[in-house]
Structures are given as C-alpha cells and as structure tokens.
Design a protein around this motif. Structure first.
Motif, PDB file in Angstrom:
ATOM      1  N   PHE A  55       3.746 -11.071   8.705  1.00  0.00           N
ATOM      2  CA  PHE A  55       4.637 -10.104   9.334  1.00  0.00           C
ATOM      3  C   PHE A  55       4.958  -8.934   8.406  1.00  0.00           C
ATOM      4  N   LYS A  56       4.933  -9.166   7.100  1.00  0.00           N
ATOM      5  CA  LYS A  56       5.314  -8.138   6.122  1.00  0.00           C
ATOM      6  C   LYS A  56       4.330  -6.977   6.061  1.00  0.00           C
ATOM      7  N   PHE A  57       3.067  -7.203   6.376  1.00  0.00           N
ATOM      8  CA  PHE A  57       2.077  -6.130   6.199  1.00  0.00           C
ATOM      9  C   PHE A  57       1.199  -5.865   7.418  1.00  0.00           C
ATOM     10  N   CYS A  58       1.593  -6.293   8.601  1.00  0.00           N
ATOM     11  CA  CYS A  58       0.823  -5.951   9.800  1.00  0.00           C
ATOM     12  C   CYS A  58       1.752  -5.851  11.003  1.00  0.00           C
ATOM     13  N   TYR A  59       1.312  -5.087  12.000  1.00  0.00           N
ATOM     14  CA  TYR A  59       2.057  -4.951  13.249  1.00  0.00           C
ATOM     15  C   TYR A  59       1.092  -4.575  14.370  1.00  0.00           C
ATOM     16  N   PRO A  60       1.408  -4.957  15.618  1.00  0.00           N
ATOM     17  CA  PRO A  60       0.520  -4.619  16.736  1.00  0.00           C
ATOM     18  C   PRO A  60       0.656  -3.150  17.117  1.00  0.00           C
ATOM     19  N   LYS A  61      -0.469  -2.487  17.312  1.00  0.00           N
ATOM     20  CA  LYS A  61      -0.454  -1.066  17.670  1.00  0.00           C
ATOM     21  C   LYS A  61      -0.608  -0.862  19.175  1.00  0.00           C
ATOM     22  N   MET A  77      -2.500  -3.051  13.244  1.00  0.00           N
ATOM     23  CA  MET A  77      -2.523  -2.213  12.052  1.00  0.00           C
ATOM     24  C   MET A  77      -2.224  -3.101  10.837  1.00  0.00           C
ATOM     25  N   VAL A  78      -3.076  -3.004   9.804  1.00  0.00           N
ATOM     26  CA  VAL A  78      -2.950  -3.847   8.625  1.00  0.00           C
ATOM     27  C   VAL A  78      -2.874  -2.960   7.392  1.00  0.00           C
ATOM     28  N   LYS A  79      -1.971  -3.286   6.491  1.00  0.00           N
ATOM     29  CA  LYS A  79      -1.844  -2.564   5.230  1.00  0.00           C
ATOM     30  C   LYS A  79      -3.090  -2.828   4.395  1.00  0.00           C
ATOM     31  N   ARG A  80      -3.629  -1.775   3.786  1.00  0.00           N
ATOM     32  CA  ARG A  80      -4.868  -1.883   3.020  1.00  0.00           C
ATOM     33  C   ARG A  80      -4.737  -2.949   1.932  1.00  0.00           C
ATOM     34  N   GLY A  81      -5.754  -3.797   1.848  1.00  0.00           N
ATOM     35  CA  GLY A  81      -5.774  -4.860   0.860  1.00  0.00           C
ATOM     36  C   GLY A  81      -5.443  -6.221   1.439  1.00  0.00           C
ATOM     37  N   HIS A  82      -4.877  -6.269   2.643  1.00  0.00           N
ATOM     38  CA  HIS A  82      -4.485  -7.540   3.248  1.00  0.00           C
ATOM     39  C   HIS A  82      -5.336  -7.887   4.468  1.00  0.00           C
ATOM     40  N   GLU A  83      -6.457  -7.214   4.641  1.00  0.00           N
ATOM     41  CA  GLU A  83      -7.302  -7.442   5.812  1.00  0.00           C
ATOM     42  C   GLU A  83      -7.896  -8.845   5.815  1.00  0.00           C
ATOM     43  N   ILE A  84      -8.235  -9.347   4.619  1.00  0.00           N
ATOM     44  CA  ILE A  84      -8.882 -10.657   4.529  1.00  0.00           C
ATOM     45  C   ILE A  84      -7.924 -11.764   4.969  1.00  0.00           C
ATOM     46  N   ASP A  85      -6.652 -11.640   4.567  1.00  0.00           N
ATOM     47  CA  ASP A  85      -5.667 -12.645   4.970  1.00  0.00           C
ATOM     48  C   ASP A  85      -5.539 -12.713   6.486  1.00  0.00           C
ATOM     49  N   LEU A  86      -5.552 -11.569   7.111  1.00  0.00           N
ATOM     50  CA  LEU A  86      -5.429 -11.525   8.566  1.00  0.00           C
ATOM     51  C   LEU A  86      -6.702 -12.019   9.245  1.00  0.00           C
ATOM     52  N   GLU A  87      -7.841 -11.734   8.630  1.00  0.00           N
ATOM     53  CA  GLU A  87      -9.123 -12.173   9.185  1.00  0.00           C
ATOM     54  C   GLU A  87      -9.209 -13.700   9.211  1.00  0.00           C
ATOM     55  N   TYR A  88      -8.717 -14.351   8.172  1.00  0.00           N
ATOM     56  CA  TYR A  88      -8.738 -15.816   8.128  1.00  0.00           C
ATOM     57  C   TYR A  88      -7.802 -16.440   9.155  1.00  0.00           C
ATOM     58  N   ASP A 115      -2.966   3.194   4.843  1.00  0.00           N
ATOM     59  CA  ASP A 115      -2.376   3.307   3.512  1.00  0.00           C
ATOM     60  C   ASP A 115      -0.882   3.448   3.654  1.00  0.00           C
ATOM     61  N   ASN A 116      -0.183   3.017   2.634  1.00  0.00           N
ATOM     62  CA  ASN A 116       1.267   3.121   2.657  1.00  0.00           C
ATOM     63  C   ASN A 116       1.717   4.515   2.235  1.00  0.00           C
ATOM     64  N   GLU A 117       0.848   5.234   1.521  1.00  0.00           N
ATOM     65  CA  GLU A 117       1.202   6.564   1.037  1.00  0.00           C
ATOM     66  C   GLU A 117       1.026   7.585   2.147  1.00  0.00           C
ATOM     67  N   LYS A 118       1.924   8.563   2.163  1.00  0.00           N
ATOM     68  CA  LYS A 118       1.818   9.647   3.141  1.00  0.00           C
ATOM     69  C   LYS A 118       1.433  10.909   2.400  1.00  0.00           C
ATOM     70  N   LYS A 119       0.315  11.506   2.793  1.00  0.00           N
ATOM     71  CA  LYS A 119      -0.162  12.719   2.147  1.00  0.00           C
ATOM     72  C   LYS A 119      -0.026  13.884   3.118  1.00  0.00           C
ATOM     73  N   VAL A 120       0.394  15.029   2.609  1.00  0.00           N
ATOM     74  CA  VAL A 120       0.617  16.197   3.452  1.00  0.00           C
ATOM     75  C   VAL A 120      -0.372  17.283   3.043  1.00  0.00           C
TER      76      VAL A 120
END
Length: 162
Positions: A55-61, A77-88, A115-120
């Motif tokens: 729940f900490k790093f993903c949410y339904p879009k 939507m998954v925070k970058r780096g945690h895709e494998i955890d969700l895939e399993y 990404d968690n960073e916001k670029k303008v």
C-alpha cells in the motif's frame, strides 16, 4: 396540449428524500454502473486488498471493464524500484479482489511506474513562445490581475505573428 416524452429533464417530482441515484443524469448513471462501482470500491479498500507493505508504494489508477476485444484490467501505478515486489504478488491481488467482490472482476493487472520527483520544464518553453524579453516577461508576471496578465500575453503573441 401534448407532453414530450424524450426530454432531458425529469418531469416527475418525488416527495421526501431522494436517493442519490435518482438525482444524477442518465449518462452519469451509465458510467457509474459500468466502471464507477468497482473502481471506487477498489480505491476505498486498497489497503485491505494489497496489504500494508504494498500500500505504501502503489495505488490503482484506472479500471477497464471486459468487452469483446479484451479482458477486464486494473491499471496500477507503482513507485520506481518496487515493480518486482508487486509482480510477485500479482496472483494474490487478483484472488483477493475477486473474493472481495464475490465474482471474477479482474482478470489482468498492468503496472505503470512513476518517479517520486517532480520536474518542471514548462518555464523555458514559455519564454520561447512569446516575443517579450525576459525583462518584460518578469514584469508581466508581476501583474496581479489575471485578466490583464492574460491579455498582455495575447498581445505579445500577436506581435510574434506579424
């Protein structure tokens, strides 16, 4: 005098409290019946469905219902780096959602990473589109009235076209 049958407004008046469903327009009701119920229930119970850790790093879009061409799909939507955890835990999420609703709601999960960073980047483009120098552009941005600011920017676009 004849009454029209197919008007957009409701002619019936209901005395007392109305249900929320009856106050909505017909088009909105169709959307809610198709997708809204499943997606809103998924959002409300997302923490229960995926668990505390995921729940900490993903949410339904979004949710797409099944039709002739495809299966019902939930986009997550998954925070970058945690895709494998969700895939399993993909199979576990599908099973838990289907048991939560009582029937086969989701057949497929799609993941999109962010990404968690916001670029303008849009500020540099703004200077290129307008003819005004940076000096004038800063002065225009200092104007507090939005209508005047907008009209000044439109004026600079007219000068650019000529």
């Amino acid at each position: 005098m004849q009454f029209k049958k197919y008007t957009k407004q409701r002619n019936k008046s209901i005395q007392g409290l109305r249900s929320f469903k009856d106050t909505l327009p017909k088009d909105i009701k169709k959307v809610i019946n198709k997708k809204g119920h499943i997606y809103s229930e998924t959002l409300n119970n997302w923490k229960y469905i995926v668990g505390e850790n995921l729940f900490k790093f993903c949410y339904p879009k979004s949710f797409k219902n099944s039709n002739r061409f495809g299966v019902s799909t939930l986009l997550i939507m998954v925070k970058r780096g945690h895709e494998i955890d969700l895939e399993y835990s993909k199979k576990k999420i599908i099973d838990k959602m289907n048991s939560f609703f009582g029937y086969s709601v989701v057949e497929k999960l799609k993941f999109t990473s962010f990404d968690n960073e916001k670029k303008v980047y849009f500020e540099e483009k703004l200077y290129e589109e307008n003819v005004t120098n940076k000096k004038f552009h800063k002065k225009i941005n200092d104007v507090k009235n939005e209508k005047i600011k907008k009209s000044l920017l439109e004026l600079t676009k007219v000068f650019k076209e000529k």
